[in-house]
Design a protein around this motif. Structure first.
Motif, short mmCIF file in Angstrom:
data_model
loop_
_atom_site.label_atom_id
_atom_site.label_comp_id
_atom_site.label_asym_id
_atom_site.label_seq_id
_atom_site.Cartn_x
_atom_site.Cartn_y
_atom_site.Cartn_z
N SER A 10 7.46 7.76 -2.50
CA SER A 10 8.88 7.46 -1.11
C SER A 10 9.52 6.46 -2.75
CB SER A 10 8.28 6.26 -0.61
OG SER A 10 7.79 5.95 0.18
N GLU A 11 10.74 6.40 -1.52
CA GLU A 11 12.26 5.55 -2.27
C GLU A 11 13.26 5.57 -1.12
OE1 GLU A 11 15.34 7.72 -5.00
OE2 GLU A 11 13.48 8.73 -5.25
N VAL A 35 8.48 14.22 -0.39
CA VAL A 35 8.99 13.30 -1.15
C VAL A 35 9.10 12.78 0.18
CG1 VAL A 35 11.10 12.95 -2.61
CG2 VAL A 35 8.98 14.61 -3.33
N ILE A 36 9.22 11.21 0.13
CA ILE A 36 10.22 10.99 1.42
C ILE A 36 11.64 9.60 0.24
CG2 ILE A 36 10.34 9.20 3.76
CD1 ILE A 36 6.97 9.40 2.75
N LYS A 37 12.55 9.78 1.19
CA LYS A 37 13.68 9.08 0.63
C LYS A 37 14.17 8.46 2.02
CE LYS A 37 15.00 11.14 -3.16
NZ LYS A 37 16.37 11.53 -3.85
N THR A 38 14.42 6.84 2.13
CA THR A 38 15.15 6.31 3.44
C THR A 38 16.72 6.26 2.76
OG1 THR A 38 13.14 4.95 3.29
CG2 THR A 38 14.36 4.44 3.89
N ILE A 39 17.20 6.29 4.33
CA ILE A 39 18.40 6.37 3.85
C ILE A 39 19.43 5.47 4.40
CG2 ILE A 39 20.89 7.60 4.64
CD1 ILE A 39 19.19 10.64 4.95
N ILE A 40 18.33 4.49 5.61
CA ILE A 40 18.71 4.02 5.74
C ILE A 40 17.63 2.87 6.99
CG2 ILE A 40 20.36 2.40 8.29
CD1 ILE A 40 22.26 5.19 8.34
N MET A 50 12.99 13.63 4.33
CA MET A 50 12.12 14.77 3.72
C MET A 50 11.76 15.84 3.05
SD MET A 50 8.67 12.88 6.52
CE MET A 50 7.26 12.19 5.28
N SER A 51 10.88 15.96 2.48
CA SER A 51 10.55 17.24 1.48
C SER A 51 9.30 17.08 1.11
CB SER A 51 11.77 17.22 0.34
OG SER A 51 10.68 17.03 -0.93
N PHE A 52 8.71 18.75 2.00
CA PHE A 52 7.01 19.14 1.80
C PHE A 52 7.25 20.50 1.07
CE2 PHE A 52 7.82 16.11 6.06
CZ PHE A 52 6.52 15.66 5.81
N ASP A 53 7.01 20.37 -0.48
CA ASP A 53 6.12 21.50 -0.71
C ASP A 53 5.15 21.95 -0.31
OD1 ASP A 53 6.47 23.38 -2.95
OD2 ASP A 53 4.90 22.60 -3.87
N SER A 54 5.00 23.64 -0.12
CA SER A 54 4.62 24.49 0.07
C SER A 54 2.85 24.05 0.24
CB SER A 54 3.97 25.86 -0.68
OG SER A 54 5.23 26.41 0.26
N GLY A 55 2.25 24.15 1.47
CA GLY A 55 0.98 23.37 1.57
C GLY A 55 0.43 21.79 2.22
N GLU A 56 1.85 20.98 1.63
CA GLU A 56 1.22 19.82 1.98
C GLU A 56 1.81 19.15 3.43
OE1 GLU A 56 1.18 18.09 -0.42
OE2 GLU A 56 0.66 19.40 -1.93
N GLY A 57 1.75 18.37 3.88
CA GLY A 57 1.68 17.96 4.68
C GLY A 57 1.10 16.38 5.33
N LEU A 58 1.11 15.74 6.72
CA LEU A 58 0.64 14.24 6.69
C LEU A 58 -0.03 14.95 7.72
CD1 LEU A 58 4.30 12.42 6.72
CD2 LEU A 58 2.86 12.93 5.04
#
Length: 121
Positions: A10-11, A35-40, A50-58
Motif C-alpha cells: 500500500s502507498e 498493490v493498492i495506491k490511494t489517490i485521494i 488496485m492491481s491484482f496479480d494472477s491468483g491474488e484476491g482479498l
C-alpha cells in the motif's frame, strides 16, 4: 487468497490536480501481490486504485460505508452477500454498507475503489 496479507503493498500517491491521467497506467502489476495506491484520502471518503496479480484476491471484509468498485483492466469476481458477480473492464458495482464481500482470484486485473463516508454516521 491466503497470501493476501503478506503480499499486499500500500502507498499514498498524490496525482497532479487539474491534469488528465491515464488511470490504468498509474499502477503496475507486481508478481504474487495485490498493490493498492490511494489517490485521494479525505475524511469524507477516499479513492484507491488496485492491481491484482494472477491468483491474488482479498479476504472477506465488511465496510460501514457504500463502496463503488470499477474494473479498469481484466476481469474480477466480487462476491457480495455470498452472490458472485463477474465484472469485466468498464463495469462497476456498488458494494452496500455492512455487506460481507470478498474478491476471488480470477487472473490479473486492476480496479478503482471509491468509498463515500457519509450517510451512515
Amino acid at each position: 487468497m491466503d497470501n493476501e496479507n503478506k503480499n499486499q503493498r500500500s502507498e499514498n500517491i498524490e496525482l497532479e490536480k487539474s491534469k488528465s491521467h491515464i488511470i490504468v497506467e498509474i499502477i503496475e502489476y507486481v508478481p504474487n501481490s495485490v498493490v493498492i495506491k490511494t489517490i485521494i484520502k479525505k475524511s469524507t471518503g477516499n479513492i484507491s486504485i488496485m492491481s491484482f496479480d494472477s491468483g491474488e484476491g482479498l479476504t472477506e471484509k465488511t465496510s460501514p460505508f457504500d463502496v463503488f468498485a470499477q474494473i479498469i483492466e481484466g476481469k474480477a469476481e466480487i462476491v457480495i452477500d455470498n452472490i458472485t458477480n463477474l465484472l469485466q473492464s468498464g463495469q462497476g458495482i456498488i458494494i452496500p454498507a455492512h455487506s460481507p464481500n470478498f474478491i476471488k482470484p480470477n487472473g490479473r486485473f486492476k480496479m478503482i475503489l471509491t468509498t463515500i463516508k457519509s450517510g451512515y454516521e
